[in-house]
Scaffold this motif. Structure first.
Motif, PDB file in Angstrom:
ATOM      1  N   ALA A  34       2.755  16.144 -11.091  1.00  0.00           N
ATOM      2  CA  ALA A  34       3.823  15.640 -11.943  1.00  0.00           C
ATOM      3  C   ALA A  34       4.963  15.937 -11.233  1.00  0.00           C
ATOM      4  O   ALA A  34       5.444  16.639 -10.544  1.00  0.00           O
ATOM      5  N   PRO A  35       6.211  15.001 -11.677  1.00  0.00           N
ATOM      6  CA  PRO A  35       7.363  15.104 -10.900  1.00  0.00           C
ATOM      7  C   PRO A  35       7.892  16.359 -11.015  1.00  0.00           C
ATOM      8  O   PRO A  35       8.456  16.993  -9.975  1.00  0.00           O
ATOM      9  N   GLN A  93      13.396  -1.162  -1.052  1.00  0.00           N
ATOM     10  CA  GLN A  93      13.111  -2.354  -1.448  1.00  0.00           C
ATOM     11  C   GLN A  93      11.541  -2.675  -1.920  1.00  0.00           C
ATOM     12  O   GLN A  93      11.195  -3.270  -2.640  1.00  0.00           O
ATOM     13  N   GLN A  94      10.795  -2.171  -1.090  1.00  0.00           N
ATOM     14  CA  GLN A  94       9.396  -2.165  -1.270  1.00  0.00           C
ATOM     15  C   GLN A  94       8.638  -0.588  -1.332  1.00  0.00           C
ATOM     16  O   GLN A  94       7.827  -0.617  -0.491  1.00  0.00           O
ATOM     17  N   PHE A  95       9.053   0.335  -1.918  1.00  0.00           N
ATOM     18  CA  PHE A  95       8.312   1.707  -1.871  1.00  0.00           C
ATOM     19  C   PHE A  95       6.950   1.531  -1.978  1.00  0.00           C
ATOM     20  O   PHE A  95       6.382   2.162  -1.116  1.00  0.00           O
ATOM     21  N   ALA A  96       6.354   1.049  -2.880  1.00  0.00           N
ATOM     22  CA  ALA A  96       4.805   1.046  -3.224  1.00  0.00           C
ATOM     23  C   ALA A  96       3.993   0.462  -1.990  1.00  0.00           C
ATOM     24  O   ALA A  96       3.003   0.709  -1.570  1.00  0.00           O
ATOM     25  N   GLN A  97       4.714  -0.721  -1.521  1.00  0.00           N
ATOM     26  CA  GLN A  97       3.958  -1.467  -0.472  1.00  0.00           C
ATOM     27  C   GLN A  97       4.074  -0.698   0.799  1.00  0.00           C
ATOM     28  O   GLN A  97       3.105  -0.598   1.523  1.00  0.00           O
ATOM     29  N   TRP A 113      -5.518  10.298   3.207  1.00  0.00           N
ATOM     30  CA  TRP A 113      -5.203  11.111   1.975  1.00  0.00           C
ATOM     31  C   TRP A 113      -3.974  10.698   1.047  1.00  0.00           C
ATOM     32  O   TRP A 113      -3.935  11.277   0.025  1.00  0.00           O
ATOM     33  N   ILE A 114      -3.652   9.344   1.225  1.00  0.00           N
ATOM     34  CA  ILE A 114      -2.747   8.854   0.312  1.00  0.00           C
ATOM     35  C   ILE A 114      -3.685   8.034  -0.548  1.00  0.00           C
ATOM     36  O   ILE A 114      -4.017   6.650  -0.586  1.00  0.00           O
ATOM     37  N   ASN A 115      -4.101   8.660  -1.527  1.00  0.00           N
ATOM     38  CA  ASN A 115      -5.259   8.159  -2.705  1.00  0.00           C
ATOM     39  C   ASN A 115      -4.313   7.515  -3.742  1.00  0.00           C
ATOM     40  O   ASN A 115      -3.255   7.699  -3.953  1.00  0.00           O
ATOM     41  N   PRO A 116      -4.924   6.851  -4.555  1.00  0.00           N
ATOM     42  CA  PRO A 116      -4.317   6.430  -5.875  1.00  0.00           C
ATOM     43  C   PRO A 116      -3.601   7.380  -6.583  1.00  0.00           C
ATOM     44  O   PRO A 116      -2.498   7.007  -7.109  1.00  0.00           O
ATOM     45  N   MET A 117      -3.906   8.535  -6.802  1.00  0.00           N
ATOM     46  CA  MET A 117      -3.129   9.614  -7.558  1.00  0.00           C
ATOM     47  C   MET A 117      -1.995  10.008  -6.740  1.00  0.00           C
ATOM     48  O   MET A 117      -0.800  10.003  -7.410  1.00  0.00           O
ATOM     49  N   MET A 118      -1.993   9.932  -5.603  1.00  0.00           N
ATOM     50  CA  MET A 118      -0.632  10.328  -4.516  1.00  0.00           C
ATOM     51  C   MET A 118       0.314   9.062  -4.804  1.00  0.00           C
ATOM     52  O   MET A 118       1.381   9.318  -5.120  1.00  0.00           O
ATOM     53  N   LEU A 119      -0.318   7.809  -4.650  1.00  0.00           N
ATOM     54  CA  LEU A 119       0.301   6.593  -4.915  1.00  0.00           C
ATOM     55  C   LEU A 119       1.462   6.579  -6.159  1.00  0.00           C
ATOM     56  O   LEU A 119       2.459   6.255  -6.383  1.00  0.00           O
ATOM     57  N   SER A 120       0.659   6.907  -7.401  1.00  0.00           N
ATOM     58  CA  SER A 120       1.003   7.077  -8.618  1.00  0.00           C
ATOM     59  C   SER A 120       1.992   7.864  -8.845  1.00  0.00           C
ATOM     60  O   SER A 120       3.154   7.815  -9.137  1.00  0.00           O
ATOM     61  N   ALA A 121       1.786   9.159  -8.189  1.00  0.00           N
ATOM     62  CA  ALA A 121       2.682  10.326  -8.346  1.00  0.00           C
ATOM     63  C   ALA A 121       4.202  10.139  -7.464  1.00  0.00           C
ATOM     64  O   ALA A 121       5.254  10.063  -8.295  1.00  0.00           O
ATOM     65  N   TYR A 122       3.985   9.311  -6.205  1.00  0.00           N
ATOM     66  CA  TYR A 122       5.334   9.496  -5.474  1.00  0.00           C
ATOM     67  C   TYR A 122       5.940   7.945  -6.205  1.00  0.00           C
ATOM     68  O   TYR A 122       7.227   7.867  -6.106  1.00  0.00           O
ATOM     69  N   ALA A 131      12.068   9.753  -4.450  1.00  0.00           N
ATOM     70  CA  ALA A 131      11.347   9.334  -3.322  1.00  0.00           C
ATOM     71  C   ALA A 131      11.686   8.017  -3.031  1.00  0.00           C
ATOM     72  O   ALA A 131      12.472   7.136  -3.780  1.00  0.00           O
ATOM     73  N   HIS A 132      11.744   7.803  -1.563  1.00  0.00           N
ATOM     74  CA  HIS A 132      12.531   6.711  -0.791  1.00  0.00           C
ATOM     75  C   HIS A 132      11.854   6.114   0.185  1.00  0.00           C
ATOM     76  O   HIS A 132      10.934   6.822   0.918  1.00  0.00           O
ATOM     77  N   SER A 133      12.063   4.856   0.745  1.00  0.00           N
ATOM     78  CA  SER A 133      11.165   4.154   1.503  1.00  0.00           C
ATOM     79  C   SER A 133      12.440   3.435   2.432  1.00  0.00           C
ATOM     80  O   SER A 133      13.300   2.881   2.081  1.00  0.00           O
ATOM     81  N   MET A 134      12.115   3.670   3.814  1.00  0.00           N
ATOM     82  CA  MET A 134      12.846   3.155   4.906  1.00  0.00           C
ATOM     83  C   MET A 134      12.077   2.011   5.362  1.00  0.00           C
ATOM     84  O   MET A 134      11.109   2.247   5.767  1.00  0.00           O
ATOM     85  N   GLU A 135      12.476   0.740   5.492  1.00  0.00           N
ATOM     86  CA  GLU A 135      11.681  -0.621   5.861  1.00  0.00           C
ATOM     87  C   GLU A 135      12.356  -1.479   6.936  1.00  0.00           C
ATOM     88  O   GLU A 135      13.309  -1.543   7.163  1.00  0.00           O
ATOM     89  N   THR A 136      11.193  -1.656   7.914  1.00  0.00           N
ATOM     90  CA  THR A 136      11.601  -2.632   8.985  1.00  0.00           C
ATOM     91  C   THR A 136      11.074  -3.938   8.634  1.00  0.00           C
ATOM     92  O   THR A 136       9.780  -3.961   8.239  1.00  0.00           O
ATOM     93  N   TYR A 137      11.920  -4.882   8.983  1.00  0.00           N
ATOM     94  CA  TYR A 137      11.469  -6.422   8.580  1.00  0.00           C
ATOM     95  C   TYR A 137      11.549  -7.098   9.892  1.00  0.00           C
ATOM     96  O   TYR A 137      12.589  -7.189  10.653  1.00  0.00           O
TER      97      TYR A 137
END
Length: 244
Positions: A34-35, A93-97, A113-122, A131-137
């Motif tokens: 939980a958060p 811009q694309q955290f989940a991805q 180790w990044i399982n569906p439970m972790m993906l949902s939690a983060y 939680a934040h994502s830094m993305e390269t395009y």
């Protein structure tokens, strides 16, 4: 030594000094992602790491690997990449991805180790601004990046990926430049590995790390979606700054 369970501790984490030496840093098990639990853990210098068939395991290794934001210097080859590769960069811009790319098997690895439970939690933490994502395009295609957790002025790195040469290193370099502008001092890298060492990460004693994290997490910095400064979006400014 019997491993404590959070359910038996009323959801309160034990002192990190009680973590096992072998395996290094294993502190306790159980609880939820939980958060509120995650934020309590990170602000205490603790993070979750577990396989899909395991209970939630919580860790506080000693020593701890970090990158000092003010000391970071991109290598000559990375500076060249930032100037010439044609990368552009964005935040949140694309955290989940980004998480899904980080979860993909690498080389001969079959799992993650990044399982569906972790993906949902983060993803929940991301929606709350923690939680934040830094993305390269490259030509508007996501080719690299990293994600992590931020509390106050402390960033806790979690994982990174590349689908193009140096794409994750470039993302980290630009993120560090942005974090420096915001007054962040260190990035938590959790445990040592050669890739992190090649980026200038160093180990410090756990006690020192926990003290610095407590101070940084209490600093005033809003939990919200992040935006990259416009002059950093091409990465060129980062490369130029490192040469001054």
């Amino acid at each position: 030594m019997e491993l404590p369970w959070l359910e038996e501790l009323n959801g309160q984490f034990p002192s990190v000094e009680r973590a096992l030496q072998e395996p290094n840093g294993l502190l306790c098990a159980g609880g939820t992602l939980a958060p509120a639990t995650l934020l309590q853990a990170y602000s205490s210098g603790i993070f979750p790491w577990f396989e899909e068939d395991q209970p939630i395991l919580w860790w506080a290794p000693d020593p701890r690997m970090i990158i000092r934001v003010d000391d970071f210097q991109p290598s000559r080859s990375l500076r060249k990449t930032l100037r010439r590769a044609g990368f552009t960069f964005r935040l949140d811009q694309q955290f989940a991805q980004v998480m899904r790319h980080c979860a993909a098997p690498r080389g001969e690895e079959s799992g993650t180790w990044i399982n569906p439970m972790m993906l949902s939690a983060y993803s929940a933490l991301h929606s709350l601004g923690y939680a934040h994502s830094m993305e390269t395009y490259l030509e508007d295609k996501l080719v690299g990046g990293l994600y992590g957790v931020a509390i106050g002025k402390q960033f806790f790195g979690e994982s990174m990926f590349s689908r193009a040469d140096n794409a994750s290193k470039a993302a980290l370099s630009v993120l560090i430049c942005q974090l420096q502008r915001w007054g962040f001092e260190i990035i938590d890298c959790q445990v040592a590995n050669p890739h992190l060492e090649s980026l200038g990460a160093v180990e410090i004693p756990r006690g020192q790390f926990v003290e610095q994290v407590a101070r940084a997490c209490s600093a005033e910095f809003a939990a919200q979606q992040w935006h990259l400064d416009k002059d950093l979006q091409s990465g060129v400014q980062t490369a130029t700054r490192s040469e001054k």
